[in-house]
Write a protein that holds these residues in place. Sequence first.
Motif, PDB file in Angstrom:
ATOM      1  N   ASP A 128     -24.086   4.152 -24.883  1.00 16.28           N
ATOM      2  CA  ASP A 128     -23.763   3.389 -26.084  1.00 16.28           C
ATOM      3  C   ASP A 128     -23.286   2.007 -25.653  1.00 16.28           C
ATOM      4  O   ASP A 128     -22.472   1.904 -24.739  1.00 16.28           O
ATOM      5  CB  ASP A 128     -22.668   4.113 -26.877  1.00 16.28           C
ATOM      6  CG  ASP A 128     -23.010   5.580 -27.089  1.00 16.28           C
ATOM      7  OD1 ASP A 128     -22.784   6.383 -26.155  1.00 16.28           O
ATOM      8  OD2 ASP A 128     -23.537   5.919 -28.148  1.00 16.28           O
ATOM      9  N   LYS A 149     -29.522  -1.340 -26.099  1.00 17.50           N
ATOM     10  CA  LYS A 149     -30.808  -0.686 -26.355  1.00 17.50           C
ATOM     11  C   LYS A 149     -31.471  -1.143 -27.657  1.00 17.50           C
ATOM     12  O   LYS A 149     -32.639  -1.528 -27.654  1.00 17.50           O
ATOM     13  CB  LYS A 149     -30.535   0.811 -26.470  1.00 17.50           C
ATOM     14  CG  LYS A 149     -31.370   1.703 -25.667  1.00 17.50           C
ATOM     15  CD  LYS A 149     -30.915   3.151 -25.704  1.00 17.50           C
ATOM     16  CE  LYS A 149     -29.699   3.530 -26.466  1.00 17.50           C
ATOM     17  NZ  LYS A 149     -29.829   3.693 -27.898  1.00 17.50           N
ATOM     18  N   ARG A 159     -25.249  12.423 -37.410  1.00 17.53           N
ATOM     19  CA  ARG A 159     -24.448  11.186 -37.516  1.00 17.53           C
ATOM     20  C   ARG A 159     -23.064  11.461 -38.105  1.00 17.53           C
ATOM     21  O   ARG A 159     -22.073  10.874 -37.680  1.00 17.53           O
ATOM     22  CB  ARG A 159     -25.179  10.137 -38.353  1.00 17.53           C
ATOM     23  CG  ARG A 159     -26.343   9.538 -37.611  1.00 17.53           C
ATOM     24  CD  ARG A 159     -27.027   8.403 -38.333  1.00 17.53           C
ATOM     25  NE  ARG A 159     -28.317   8.140 -37.718  1.00 17.53           N
ATOM     26  CZ  ARG A 159     -28.486   7.501 -36.569  1.00 17.53           C
ATOM     27  NH1 ARG A 159     -27.439   7.024 -35.935  1.00 17.53           N
ATOM     28  NH2 ARG A 159     -29.680   7.333 -36.045  1.00 17.53           N
ATOM     29  N   PHE A 209     -29.823  18.124 -32.347  1.00 18.97           N
ATOM     30  CA  PHE A 209     -30.670  17.072 -31.770  1.00 18.97           C
ATOM     31  C   PHE A 209     -32.074  17.617 -31.502  1.00 18.97           C
ATOM     32  O   PHE A 209     -33.070  16.925 -31.740  1.00 18.97           O
ATOM     33  CB  PHE A 209     -30.075  16.542 -30.462  1.00 18.97           C
ATOM     34  CG  PHE A 209     -28.994  15.509 -30.644  1.00 18.97           C
ATOM     35  CD1 PHE A 209     -29.266  14.297 -31.271  1.00 18.97           C
ATOM     36  CD2 PHE A 209     -27.706  15.724 -30.184  1.00 18.97           C
ATOM     37  CE1 PHE A 209     -28.276  13.327 -31.426  1.00 18.97           C
ATOM     38  CE2 PHE A 209     -26.707  14.761 -30.338  1.00 18.97           C
ATOM     39  CZ  PHE A 209     -26.991  13.560 -30.959  1.00 18.97           C
ATOM     40  N   ARG A 242     -35.463  16.337 -33.259  1.00 19.25           N
ATOM     41  CA  ARG A 242     -36.519  15.825 -32.369  1.00 19.25           C
ATOM     42  C   ARG A 242     -37.857  16.489 -32.651  1.00 19.25           C
ATOM     43  O   ARG A 242     -38.902  15.833 -32.637  1.00 19.25           O
ATOM     44  CB  ARG A 242     -36.065  16.091 -30.928  1.00 19.25           C
ATOM     45  CG  ARG A 242     -36.934  15.532 -29.852  1.00 19.25           C
ATOM     46  CD  ARG A 242     -36.211  15.611 -28.517  1.00 19.25           C
ATOM     47  NE  ARG A 242     -35.013  14.800 -28.489  1.00 19.25           N
ATOM     48  CZ  ARG A 242     -33.792  15.263 -28.142  1.00 19.25           C
ATOM     49  NH1 ARG A 242     -33.620  16.522 -27.794  1.00 19.25           N
ATOM     50  NH2 ARG A 242     -32.760  14.455 -28.133  1.00 19.25           N
ATOM     51  N   ARG A 265     -34.084   6.361 -27.587  1.00 19.79           N
ATOM     52  CA  ARG A 265     -33.649   7.685 -27.137  1.00 19.79           C
ATOM     53  C   ARG A 265     -34.746   8.743 -27.277  1.00 19.79           C
ATOM     54  O   ARG A 265     -35.672   8.595 -28.067  1.00 19.79           O
ATOM     55  CB  ARG A 265     -32.384   8.191 -27.851  1.00 19.79           C
ATOM     56  CG  ARG A 265     -31.186   7.290 -27.668  1.00 19.79           C
ATOM     57  CD  ARG A 265     -29.903   7.991 -28.104  1.00 19.79           C
ATOM     58  NE  ARG A 265     -28.758   7.121 -27.966  1.00 19.79           N
ATOM     59  CZ  ARG A 265     -28.119   6.906 -26.816  1.00 19.79           C
ATOM     60  NH1 ARG A 265     -28.512   7.518 -25.725  1.00 19.79           N
ATOM     61  NH2 ARG A 265     -27.105   6.087 -26.758  1.00 19.79           N
ATOM     62  N   SER A 325     -31.764  12.015 -23.637  1.00 18.26           N
ATOM     63  CA  SER A 325     -30.394  11.812 -24.133  1.00 18.26           C
ATOM     64  C   SER A 325     -29.674  13.150 -24.184  1.00 18.26           C
ATOM     65  O   SER A 325     -28.493  13.250 -23.840  1.00 18.26           O
ATOM     66  CB  SER A 325     -30.404  11.194 -25.538  1.00 18.26           C
ATOM     67  OG  SER A 325     -30.587   9.810 -25.469  1.00 18.26           O
ATOM     68  N   SER A 326     -30.389  14.194 -24.619  1.00 18.61           N
ATOM     69  CA  SER A 326     -29.762  15.524 -24.669  1.00 18.61           C
ATOM     70  C   SER A 326     -29.468  16.036 -23.270  1.00 18.61           C
ATOM     71  O   SER A 326     -28.428  16.650 -23.025  1.00 18.61           O
ATOM     72  CB  SER A 326     -30.663  16.515 -25.406  1.00 18.61           C
ATOM     73  OG  SER A 326     -30.610  16.299 -26.781  1.00 18.61           O
ATOM     74  N   TYR A 332     -26.310  13.718 -22.346  1.00 21.32           N
ATOM     75  CA  TYR A 332     -25.093  13.845 -23.159  1.00 21.32           C
ATOM     76  C   TYR A 332     -24.675  15.316 -23.321  1.00 21.32           C
ATOM     77  O   TYR A 332     -23.499  15.630 -23.243  1.00 21.32           O
ATOM     78  CB  TYR A 332     -25.280  13.224 -24.547  1.00 21.32           C
ATOM     79  CG  TYR A 332     -25.163  11.716 -24.579  1.00 21.32           C
ATOM     80  CD1 TYR A 332     -23.993  11.106 -25.019  1.00 21.32           C
ATOM     81  CD2 TYR A 332     -26.217  10.905 -24.184  1.00 21.32           C
ATOM     82  CE1 TYR A 332     -23.878   9.718 -25.065  1.00 21.32           C
ATOM     83  CE2 TYR A 332     -26.121   9.521 -24.225  1.00 21.32           C
ATOM     84  CZ  TYR A 332     -24.945   8.933 -24.670  1.00 21.32           C
ATOM     85  OH  TYR A 332     -24.839   7.575 -24.716  1.00 21.32           O
ATOM     86  N   GLN A 333     -25.627  16.204 -23.584  1.00 27.71           N
ATOM     87  CA  GLN A 333     -25.241  17.603 -23.818  1.00 27.71           C
ATOM     88  C   GLN A 333     -25.216  18.395 -22.513  1.00 27.71           C
ATOM     89  O   GLN A 333     -24.558  19.421 -22.427  1.00 27.71           O
ATOM     90  CB  GLN A 333     -26.147  18.243 -24.871  1.00 27.71           C
ATOM     91  CG  GLN A 333     -25.738  17.888 -26.307  1.00 27.71           C
ATOM     92  CD  GLN A 333     -26.021  16.434 -26.668  1.00 27.71           C
ATOM     93  OE1 GLN A 333     -27.104  15.943 -26.426  1.00 27.71           O
ATOM     94  NE2 GLN A 333     -25.054  15.736 -27.252  1.00 27.71           N
ATOM     95  N   LYS A 388     -17.582   2.276 -33.269  1.00 23.27           N
ATOM     96  CA  LYS A 388     -18.813   2.874 -33.789  1.00 23.27           C
ATOM     97  C   LYS A 388     -18.753   4.393 -33.945  1.00 23.27           C
ATOM     98  O   LYS A 388     -18.862   4.905 -35.022  1.00 23.27           O
ATOM     99  CB  LYS A 388     -20.002   2.468 -32.940  1.00 23.27           C
ATOM    100  CG  LYS A 388     -20.667   1.221 -33.508  1.00 23.27           C
ATOM    101  CD  LYS A 388     -21.912   0.822 -32.749  1.00 23.27           C
ATOM    102  CE  LYS A 388     -22.997   1.846 -32.844  1.00 23.27           C
ATOM    103  NZ  LYS A 388     -24.059   1.614 -31.861  1.00 23.27           N
ATOM    104  N   PHE A 403     -18.149   8.587 -29.042  1.00 25.43           N
ATOM    105  CA  PHE A 403     -18.631   8.689 -27.671  1.00 25.43           C
ATOM    106  C   PHE A 403     -18.226   7.451 -26.880  1.00 25.43           C
ATOM    107  O   PHE A 403     -18.808   7.124 -25.871  1.00 25.43           O
ATOM    108  CB  PHE A 403     -20.155   8.845 -27.648  1.00 25.43           C
ATOM    109  CG  PHE A 403     -20.618  10.249 -27.932  1.00 25.43           C
ATOM    110  CD1 PHE A 403     -19.713  11.276 -28.140  1.00 25.43           C
ATOM    111  CD2 PHE A 403     -21.967  10.553 -27.977  1.00 25.43           C
ATOM    112  CE1 PHE A 403     -20.138  12.565 -28.398  1.00 25.43           C
ATOM    113  CE2 PHE A 403     -22.407  11.841 -28.237  1.00 25.43           C
ATOM    114  CZ  PHE A 403     -21.490  12.848 -28.450  1.00 25.43           C
TER     115      PHE A 403
END
Length: 191
Positions: free
Chosen positions: A9, A13, A47, A68, A72, A93, A97-98, A101-102, A138, A141
């Motif tokens: 973030d 991007k 979100r 996610f 997707r 993304r 990203s998963s 991040y995950q 924002k 994260f």
Amino acid sequence: MYICLEGIDGSGKSTQIELLVKWLDDCGIDVLMVFEPTESPAGKLIREMLQNPNATKNNFQNTLALLFAADRIILMDEIEEAEKAGKIVISDRCFYSSMVYQNDGDWINKINKFAKRPDLVLLLDIDPETAISRCEGKDNFEDIEFLIKIRKRYLEIADKQDFMVVNAKNGLNKVHDDIKRVVARKLGMCI
Ligand code: TYD
């Protein structure tokens, strides 16, 4: 052709994607721009959940991973159709990203069985301090420790999966030029 831009973030991007899409457009190339999370019901729920102060905790991350993946899968049809029509798909993304991040490789791979892997991934790399200063207020994260971990994972996966790493700390125009060069090479264009 499915091209994805990844980054923590605040890596710039979204701005760079806009510039890239405009440039491709000006070159007469048919482009579809997409982003994750999408605007599907799953994307909206994601979100909302990202605003929760617990968003970085484990159970939350597992729930998010499923959402996610669901979000997707819906997007894949749109991407496939665009590719069939000869369009270049530029995505803010993707599956990676998963992965980052995950962060549960085997499981993330499994639940994303139906998600296409991009043909090219550009990683906008930036230090978390600079990134945070760019995106205050924002979502949840933005915790520095969390972003340090995320950046490290991005760089590890970039190495394994041959991402093109772009230094996102450079000025807007230099970053744009670097991205253009990589994309042009992939598309066989002369710039
Ligand atoms: P982001 O691209 O930052 O959206 P926006 O520009 O609207 O802020 O994505 C939102 C957040 O979702 C971001 O912090 C990264 C996170 N994310 C995941 O954790 N896993 C994923 O699979 C995806 C696609 C995003």
